[in-house]
Scaffold this motif. Structure first.
Motif, PDB file in Angstrom:
ATOM      1  N   THR A 168      -2.068  -4.591 -10.245  1.00 36.96           N
ATOM      2  CA  THR A 168      -3.133  -3.849  -9.570  1.00 36.96           C
ATOM      3  C   THR A 168      -3.540  -4.526  -8.272  1.00 36.96           C
ATOM      4  O   THR A 168      -3.813  -3.863  -7.266  1.00 36.96           O
ATOM      5  N   ARG A 174      -9.130   1.258  -3.049  1.00 37.13           N
ATOM      6  CA  ARG A 174      -8.803   0.311  -4.113  1.00 37.13           C
ATOM      7  C   ARG A 174     -10.066  -0.119  -4.849  1.00 37.13           C
ATOM      8  O   ARG A 174     -11.136  -0.237  -4.248  1.00 37.13           O
ATOM      9  N   GLY A 183      -2.454  -1.966  -5.759  1.00 40.11           N
ATOM     10  CA  GLY A 183      -3.653  -1.158  -5.561  1.00 40.11           C
ATOM     11  C   GLY A 183      -3.920  -0.110  -6.606  1.00 40.11           C
ATOM     12  O   GLY A 183      -4.875   0.662  -6.495  1.00 40.11           O
ATOM     13  N   GLU A 199       0.841  -1.197   0.000  1.00 40.45           N
ATOM     14  CA  GLU A 199       0.000   0.000   0.000  1.00 40.45           C
ATOM     15  C   GLU A 199       0.875   1.245   0.000  1.00 40.45           C
ATOM     16  O   GLU A 199       2.038   1.215   0.439  1.00 40.45           O
TER      17      GLU A 199
END
Length: 309
Positions: A244, A192, A248, A147
């Motif tokens: 992805t 997200r 994210g 993250e």
């Protein structure tokens, strides 16, 4: 309870939570700063700053005394300006049972904050929002998520690491701080895109980190998708989906995000002018740089420079 800053108690804490860190770690790491807190059976938190004396690797192992736990791992997100030997800051989330091999490089300086929390305890805090993060609670599915850093996360970590413990209710204070840290992280996770999380092999994860490393290795010249596909050893669709899932955001957004944060660092730490920072991150048009900077940092670069001067 807080444990004093010395290597013996550092090791004692890991024994206490049933986590085997291994003899290589004990022999090849100099611990400079350390503090830990345990709130069994649901939660534990510790931070440490150390220097690696000799390159070594270590497989991870799950702690025994917090069942079905999730690890929130913050690396190099606090402290002074980083040297070239430091790894870039990152946040990773993974089940504590997830096994992988960590590489510790000689002379690297490492600063970490880790929060281990029972999945059931976390669900109790998330309440109705828990279903949005179901991929975190599926014990049959190993996952690894990275993250992005936010100012709120950095601010909370600095509160935990740098400030003196309160004279009263210290345990309660640090338990709240641990949950505050998780709260800010979940604010980021909630942004997200909702998508199915596929099972990732160790090979997939290693490949996608090679893609990420290549992507951020040169901010002034973007890497082509063709090059990234070759590095990943997979087709474009699979590469984009895995990227992805782990990071994210899409490849382009991730590149621009880190590019703009590098520009902000150049302005903040290297004291470069706005035009110099734009040029070093590959922008020939200052107006384009300004628009992109504002999109990812939240304010125009000139205003940012004035704010931190």
């Amino acid at each position: 309870m807080p444990i004093q800053n010395d290597k013996l108690n550092y090791l004692h804490f890991f024994n206490k939570i049933g986590y085997n860190i291994g003899s290589n770690y004990i022999q090849n790491v100099d611990v400079h700063n350390y503090k830990s807190f345990d709130f069994f059976p649901d939660l534990a938190m510790f931070f440490a700053a150390y220097t690696v004396k000799k390159t070594f690797s270590r497989p991870t192992a799950a702690p025994k005394f917090i069942k079905n736990s999730i690890c929130f791992f913050f690396k190099n997100v606090f402290g002074d300006v980083h040297s070239k030997k430091d790894e870039k800051p990152f946040i990773r989330i993974f089940p504590a049972s997830y096994t992988y091999t960590s590489i510790f490089k000689k002379d690297s300086r490492v600063k970490t904050v880790s929060v281990l929390i029972s999945a059931e305890y976390l669900k109790g805090f998330l309440q109705n929002d828990a279903e949005k993060f179901q991929y975190l609670f599926d014990t049959s599915n190993d996952f690894l998520i990275e993250e992005i850093m936010t100012d709120d996360i950095v601010r909370t970590i600095n509160d935990i690491v740098k400030n003196e413990a309160p004279a009263t209710l210290a345990d309660y204070h640090y338990k709240l701080k641990a949950m505050e840290l998780i709260f800010h992280l979940f604010k980021s996770l909630s942004k997200r895109a909702q998508s199915a999380h596929q099972q990732l092999s160790d090979k997939d994860i290693k490949s996608i980190y090679k893609v990420r490393d290549k992507l951020v290795s040169s901010f002034d010249k973007p890497t082509t998708i063709a090059e990234l596909k070759q590095i990943a050893g997979m087709n474009e669709l699979k590469m984009r989906k895995i990227f992805t899932q782990v990071f994210g955001m899409g490849i382009y957004d991730y590149y621009q995000h880190f590019r703009m944060h590098e520009a902000a660092r150049l302005i903040r730490e290297e004291k470069l002018s706005v035009s110099e920072a734009g040029y070093q991150t590959g922008f020939e048009n200052l107006s384009h740089f300004s628009r992109t900077f504002e999109k990812y940092i939240g304010q125009k670069p000139k205003k940012y420079a004035l704010k931190i001067s």
